[in-house]
Each structure stands twice: as structure tokens, then as C-alpha cells.
Design an enzyme around this catalytic site. Structure first.
Site, mmCIF file in Angstrom:
data_model
loop_
_atom_site.group_PDB
_atom_site.id
_atom_site.type_symbol
_atom_site.label_atom_id
_atom_site.label_comp_id
_atom_site.label_asym_id
_atom_site.label_seq_id
_atom_site.Cartn_x
_atom_site.Cartn_y
_atom_site.Cartn_z
ATOM 1 N N LYS A 91 5.650 -18.160 -41.469
ATOM 2 C CA LYS A 91 5.794 -19.589 -40.780
ATOM 3 C C LYS A 91 6.128 -19.068 -39.125
ATOM 4 O O LYS A 91 7.165 -18.893 -39.538
ATOM 5 C CB LYS A 91 5.138 -20.894 -41.103
ATOM 6 N N ASP B 134 5.034 -36.374 -40.707
ATOM 7 C CA ASP B 134 3.038 -35.501 -40.407
ATOM 8 C C ASP B 134 2.678 -35.181 -40.769
ATOM 9 O O ASP B 134 2.050 -34.152 -41.283
ATOM 10 C CB ASP B 134 4.457 -34.114 -39.760
#
Length: 787
Positions: A14, A103
Site C-alpha cells: 500500500k 472509515d
């Protein structure tokens, strides 16, 4: 996707923009690595190459939930439930570590090749805190977040409700063209019910979604575990154990087991408990000492004490006094060995002590006893009567210095001989027993032919000692104790074992705390309850004096005792609870729910009702053993006859013991399980230890005691494994408390009030358990009445 060449496995990378401050990336990894769960994507490390930072994480071979929903629309009901449970389990694991995701959305949920959901992307997560920086995806933010308030666990639950809505309907919950429009819709909860979109949404799921999407955070579920419990099908505890994980305390409390009883089962347990209580009360006339001998009230006996002291002709200033009932165990054992009925002297004794100074006791209960404080002050007086008011012993401490000249005069002992109530012929004899106080004249008599003696002594013509010595009374100050060396060894072994036990408990508790495995909230609530209960009980039973310094010392001592036991409870719970939760989590469901404050939970009611019933049945069984040949009548209620404060003390002590003993039982089970590596062996050894332990609690022939021990051991194991620690605690409380109370059904008895207090208390607890255990069902049949 990339290959880790050192470990030889696939990983995911990532990348995040890095503008000189990598704190956010490091924070994400630090938070994410705290969570290890099959439904959470694992984070491995941070790597920097050519000024580029990236995170290595578990590679999930699949697609994210957002793309899956775009491709197939809503999921089937069965698949939607499976994915929902996976998401909830992963989110629960994060919340259990104090991590708020902030989130949660379909794009941050991966579906692997086996169809299992994984929660990913903790880049905005918070560990142990909250923030109002507006971070997150607006379409999946709670109303309070859109208004700039802090994120919380309930904010994640709101996002979870939005995700579940999409999973089951294939549509977004709210459609808005602006942020203000979105906020208005959410504050009004203006959305189409899932069941209006498709009939495949289970009613329970729709109820969960509606609760999660409430604009008021306090109206949402308390935790993800509560949602897991209400989701149709599935067992999060079994799933966690199968995955090699230890279920969290919240997951245990939110287990699918409701534990509610049917009305028929509830009525059955209630009827058995009340019936056993009544039978126990009826049998006290045959099995209990206080019902088999004349028993005058403390007020009447105090009048007799005053009459006796007045007969001595001495002025005895009294600044302090105390009186208690005790049981003469030598008397009971002597009677049982001879197979006789109780003779004219009652084995229940009433001890009165008075002093010209405040009496500050030093024993662990801080109450005045026959030998505490020491009998050392001039003017102190001890009087012992049997429960019928007959004189057994009188002792008066003479003046330390007597300046007056006294002629040698003989004391008229005839009034005191009458006070004994003995019916046999009294013949003067040679004194043999030494008086415990200074004296200058002595006298003695033999009574009848059974070996009873009376010894007396006077000082300067005033009675200072009078003692009825029945044949069972032994000169304990002369008895040799050849087992003293053995006592020293056993004491040393006990000290070493106790030290080792607590050293191991502290080490285990520290280990669990470091690993974040201890139920700190539950341990804290349990310890505070034990502290408050024990402190109140100790202050009630202690002998208080009119001296501010001594009272301050007593209060500090009481706080110290309560704090010590509370600390031991906290350490023991932190040390053993995670191990029990890992091996036998269902044993803790009722306890976890009670510590969470869910007092109307059906399982708590069931455990109270079933445990109380079992406890009363065991007390009744113990009472029945006293009817066997050679058994000694039960005698453990004498102190409760001494005053209402002793009733309060035993209530508090029984309650504290009922909370601590289950921890000890669980420790024993887990310890034996670890040592033997066999559940069966640990259960058998535990049963043997319980049986041996209760053998000393009853009398009578060995075969009767053995049967009682085996039955109690079986009952304990059934309660522990079938119902859990809370039911065991309820059974232990009923057993310990009821056996200490002077129970009677005779309303003319002066102790009838405290008897009814105990009976009504136990019945009230049983009624509470009965009503709550039904889970809202009708507990009386509905009667149709024609208009």
C-alpha cells in the site's frame, strides 16, 4: 501484489503520498498490528525504497465488497448473513483493542477467494481515543461526525448499518446532492426500510440496521457483539474458538445463548426452592441445636447477668461491654459419642464481658471474644450462661492493689449454686482446679454421679471465680500437643503454597495485561463490589468504642482488609478469566453480562433462580445428614443469635465469598487442566477435592458423609459446566448464608424476625430470577373473562 523473497509468500503493498512526514503511515501500522483476527487484513511492516514509503500487508486474493456489489447487486440472504457476521467479527476485534476504524465502507472490506470478508485500511483509525478532524468518507460518516463531533464506537456502528443496508438491498441508504442535504436525511433517518426493497431481509437484520442508523448515538447498539448476538444464525464464540482466537469479554457477554426458561421450568425451580426452604425450616426442630434446647433472648439473659453480678456484692464500673452466643463443641461431640440426648446444660452458651475501660479487640474481625482483649484490668468481669440462663462461669478480676485490711471471711456460695440450675446432690469436696485470677480461699462441690464438678474462689471475702465443670470439659492448659511439630510443618507448607499461588497469579495477571487479554472493566467492577460489601460487613461486626483514636485505627484496618481482599479478587480475576474464556467461554456468559450491568438479561435471572435452588437443596441435604446415627446436630447459627449486626456481617461475608469462590473454582479447574493436559482428568480430580472438602462440613457415619461429598461434587460440576460461574456463585451464597441463620417457623420465637429476613431475602432473589429468566414471557396464564 508483490512477493516477499525472504519469507516466500505473497503480500500486498500500500503506497501513500509522503511529503516528509511519515507519522500517519507509522500510526496506521502501529494501530493495525494490534489487531490479529481472521476477519481483519493483517499488517506486516513499513518499507522505504528510493524515498518511497509503503506498507506490506496480508495479500487477499479476491475483490473488495464495493466492486462485488456493483457487479452482482445485493447478495443472497445466506451469503449476506455470512459476510455480515465476518465484518462484525473483524470490527469487534478492533473495538476490543480500543481501535475505532472511522472509515468503514464497502471499499474497505475485502472478500477473499473462500468468500470470507476481511476488514482493511486502518489508515484513519484511532487507538484509545477520538477525533473531530472530519477525516473519513462523508457518504459513510455518522451525523455527529458530519457535524464535526468526535468519532466513537457508535460512529463505527452507524457506518456498519450503512454497509449492512447495501449488502442486503444492493442500494445505498441515502442519496443526496450536497453535504447539507445528506446531513438532513440522516438526522431525520429518512430512508426506505430494507424490507420495502426486498422480502429477503430477515426481520432481525432490519431491526439491527434501523437501530444502527438512529441519529442519536445513545439509541444505537452498545457494541458490535450485541449486533453479532442478534444476527440470525451463527455463533461468534464457536467461530472465534475454531479460528484459534480467544473470544473477547464483550463477545462472551453478547453470545447467542439467551438462557431464558419456559414458564413451566421457571415455576418448577421456584416451587422446588420454596418447598426446600419450608422443609428445611420444619426440620430444624430435629436437626438444629437452637431448636432442640431452651433458648432465652439476649435481653432476658442480660438481666440474669446483672442479677449474678449484683449477688457478688461488688461495685463493678462498666465503661464497655459485649455479649455473644457460642456453641460448646466439646459438649456436642461428647453427647454424640455416648449416643445420648442433650443433658440439662445447654450446649449453646451466652458469654458476657464487661470492662471499666474500652475493650479494643485484636482479632481479625475486631469483635470481643472470651479471650480477646486479654482479661487483665481490675474490675473486668466475665459471665457465661447456658441458653436457658443457668450459670456456668463467673470471673471477676480483683483489684491490683488493695490497701484496706480484710479479715478472712467465708463466702456464701449458695445463691450461685442455685443459679446453676443443676438438680443433682451437691457434696463439698477438695478443690482441684486453679483459679485464673488471684484468690485466697477456694471451695468445690461434686454434683450427682455423672462427674460434674463446681469450683469456686474468693479474694478478701468477695467472689472472683465460679466454674461449673461438666465431665466433657478438659483442662486445656495442661493438655500436651504432640502434634505441634506436625502443625508447624503444615503451617509452613501452607505459607509456601499460598506464596507460590499468589506469585503465579500476579505473574499471570501481568502477562494477561501486557497482552491486552484481561477483562479490566469486569475485574474493576467486581473488585469494587467486593470492597464495598466487605467494608460494610467488617464495620458492622467490629466492636466500636468511644475513643476517637481507636475508632480511626479500626476504620483504617477495615479499609485495609477490604482493599486487600478486593485487590486479591482483581488479581485473581485478571489472571484466570482469560484462560477460562479461552477454554470454557460459556462458563462466563452470565458473569460477563452481570458485570456489564445487564440486570434484566434472562440468563442472569436463570442463573440466580437455578443456583439459588441448588444451594437450598444442598443445605437441606446437609441437614438430613444430622439425622443419621452418631451425627452431631448442626451448630453453626450461634453467632447469628447474638444480634442483628451479625446477620448483616454474614450477609456481606457470604456475598463476598460467593463472588470469590467461583474464581478459586475456575483456577482449580484451569490449573488441573494445564497440569494433566486432560479435561476429563481435571474434572475428576476437582470432583474428588470437592468431595473431600465437604466431608469436614458434616458429621455422622463415614458412609453418609461420603455420599454427601459425592453428591455435592457432582452438583458443583453440573452447575459449573451447564450453567456457569454465576449460577455457582448464587448456589454458594444460598448455601453459606442459609446454614448460618437461625431458621424457624415458630412465630413466638424471639429470633423469628431474623429467620423471616433470611427466608424472604432468598425468596425475593428467587422471584427476581424467576421473572427475569422468562425473558418477558407471561408467567401467569391468561384468563378469559366474558364481558
Amino acid at each position: 501484489r508483490a512477493d516477499d523473497l525472504k519469507l516466500g509468500q505473497s503480500v500486498a503493498l500500500k503506497f501513500l503520498p509522503w511529503r516528509g512526514d511519515a507519522r500517519r503511515i507509522y500510526e496506521e501500522v502501529r494501530i493495525g498490528r494490534q489487531i490479529s483476527h481472521p476477519n481483519v487484513c493483517r499488517l506486516y511492516d513499513i518499507v522505504e525504497i528510493d524515498d518511497q514509503l509503503f506498507i506490506t500487508m496480508e495479500f487477499v486474493d479476491g475483490e473488495d465488497l464495493a466492486s462485488l456489489l456493483r457487479r452482482v447487486g445485493r447478495l443472497s440472504a445466506e451469503k449476506a448473513l455470512a459476510v455480515s457476521r465476518d465484518i462484525c467479527s473483524g470490527l469487534a476485534a478492533a473495538h476490543d483493542k480500543g481501535v475505532i476504524h472511522r472509515d468503514l465502507k464497502p471499499a474497505n472490506v475485502m472478500i477473499d477467494g473462500r468468500g470470507r470478508a476481511r476488514v482493511t485500511d486502518f489508515g484513519l483509525a484511532l487507538a484509545g481515543g477520538s477525533a473531530s478532524d472530519g477525516a473519513g468518507t462523508p457518504a459513510y460518516m455518522a451525523p455527529e461526525q458530519l457535524q464535526g463531533e468526535s468519532a466513537s464506537v457508535r460512529s463505527d456502528l452507524y457506518a456498519l448499518g450503512l454497509v449492512l443496508y447495501e449488502i442486503f438491498t444492493g442500494r445505498r441508504t441515502f442519496e443526496a446532492t450536497s453535504m447539507d442535504d445528506l446531513l438532513v436525511h440522516r438526522q431525520r433517518a429518512d430512508f426506505t426500510r430494507p424490507s420495502q426493497i426486498t422480502r429477503d431481509v430477515p426481520t432481525a437484520v432490519e431491526r439491527i440496521i434501523v437501530r444502527c442508523l438512529d441519529a442519536d448515538p445513545s439509541a444505537r447498539p452498545d457494541s458490535v457483539e450485541e449486533i453479532l448476538r442478534e444476527l440470525p444464525g451463527g455463533d461468534p464464540i464457536s467461530a472465534a474458538i475454531a479460528a484459534g482466537e480467544t473470544p473477547s469479554p464483550a463477545m462472551v457477554a453478547a453470545a447467542a445463548d439467551r438462557g431464558e426458561l419456559s414458564a413451566a421450568a421457571g415455576w418448577t425451580f421456584l416451587a422446588i426452592q420454596v418447598g426446600c426452604l419450608l422443609l428445611y425450616a420444619a426440620l430444624t426442630a430435629r436437626a438444629m441445636v437452637h431448636r432442640r434446647v431452651p433458648l432465652k433472648s439476649p435481653e432476658v439473659l442480660q438481666e440474669r447477668v446483672a442479677e449474678l453480678l449484683a449477688a457478688t456484692g461488688q461495685t463493678l464500673p462498666r465503661a464497655d461491654s459485649s455479649a455473644i452466643f457460642v456453641t460448646d463443641m466439646e459438649h456436642l461431640r461428647w453427647t454424640a459419642r455416648r449416643g445420648e440426648t442433650l443433658p440439662e446444660l445447654s450446649p449453646l452458651l451466652f458469654f458476657h464481658r464487661q470492662s471499666p475501660r474500652p475493650m479494643v479487640a485484636q482479632n481479625y474481625e475486631r469483635r470481643v471474644l472470651p479471650n480477646d482483649p486479654p482479661f487483665i484490668y481490675s474490675g473486668m468481669a466475665d459471665v457465661a450462661l447456658d441458653s436457658n440462663g443457668h450459670l456456668l462461669q463467673l470471673t471477676i478480676f480483683p483489684p491490683q492493689v488493695d490497701h484496706a485490711a480484710h479479715a478472712t471471711t467465708n463466702v456464701d456460695w449458695s445463691p450461685f449454686l442455685k443459679f446453676t440450675g443443676l438438680s443433682g446432690r451437691m457434696s463439698p469436696t477438695t478443690p482441684r482446679w486453679a483459679a485464673p485470677v488471684d484468690s485466697d480461699q477456694k471451695a468445690a462441690w461434686t454434683v450427682g454421679t455423672d462427674g460434674t464438678r463446681i469450683e469456686a474462689a474468693s479474694y478478701h471475702g468477695r467472689p472472683v471465680w465460679f466454674h461449673v465443670i461438666p465431665p466433657w470439659r478438659m483442662p486445656i492448659r495442661m493438655i500436651e500437643r504432640p502434634e505441634e511439630a506436625g502443625n508447624r510443618i503444615s503451617t509452613a507448607v501452607l505459607v509456601v503454597l499460598t506464596f507460590c499461588f499468589w506469585a503465579a497469579a500476579i505473574a499471570l495477571a501481568l502477562r494477561n495485561l501486557r497482552r491486552g487479554q484481561g477483562d479490566r472493566r469486569g475485574a474493576r467492577r467486581l473488585a469494587w463490589f467486593v470492597f464495598g460489601t466487605l467494608l460494610a460487613g467488617v464495620l458492622v461486626i467490629a466492636h466500636h468504642v468511644a475513643d476517637s483514636f481507636d475508632e480511626m485505627v479500626l476504620i483504617f484496618w477495615a479499609i485495609g482488609v477490604a482493599l486487600t481482599v478486593a485487590a486479591e479478587t482483581w488479581i485473581g480475576y485478571i489472571a484466570i478469566e482469560p484462560l477460562v474464556r479461552r477454554r470454557w467461554p460459556r462458563m462466563l456468559i452470565g458473569t460477563s453480562r452481570l458485570l456489564a450491568g445487564r440486570f434484566r438479561d434472562p440468563m442472569i435471572g436463570r442463573d440466580f433462580l437455578v443456583g439459588g435452588t441448588v444451594g437450598v437443596m444442598v443445605v437441606l441435604l446437609r441437614q438430613l445428614t444430622t439425622l443419621l446415627p452418631g451425627a452431631v446436630p448442626l451448630q453453626s447459627v450461634s453467632l447469628m443469635l447474638s444480634g442483628l449486626r451479625y446477620v448483616g456481617w454474614f450477609f456481606a461475608a457470604s456475598l463476598a465469598l460467593a463472588l470469590v469462590v467461583p474464581i478459586i473454582a475456575a483456577t482449580l479447574l484451569v490449573g488441573l487442566r494445564v497440569m494433566t493436559r486432560s479435561v476429563r482428568a481435571s474434572v475428576i480430580i476437582t470432583a474428588l477435592l470437592v468431595a473431600l472438602l465437604v466431608l469436614g462440613d458434616v458429621s455422622g457415619p463415614l458412609w453418609g458423609r461420603a455420599i454427601f461429598g459425592v453428591l455435592v461434587a457432582v452438583v458443583v460440576l453440573i452447575i459449573l459446566f451447564r450453567f456457569g460461574l454465576l449460577a455457582f456463585a448464587a448456589a454458594f451464597f444460598s448455601y453459606v448464608f442459609l446454614r448460618r441463620v437461625p431458621i424457624t417457623l415458630d412465630p413466638s420465637a424471639w429470633y423469628f424476625g431474623r429467620s423471616m429476613f433470611a427466608v424472604i431475602l432468598l425468596i425475593a432473589i428467587a422471584l427476581y430470577g424467576f421473572i427475569i429468566s422468562l425473558g418477558g414471557k407471561r408467567w401467569l396464564p391468561e384468563v378469559a373473562v366474558d364481558a
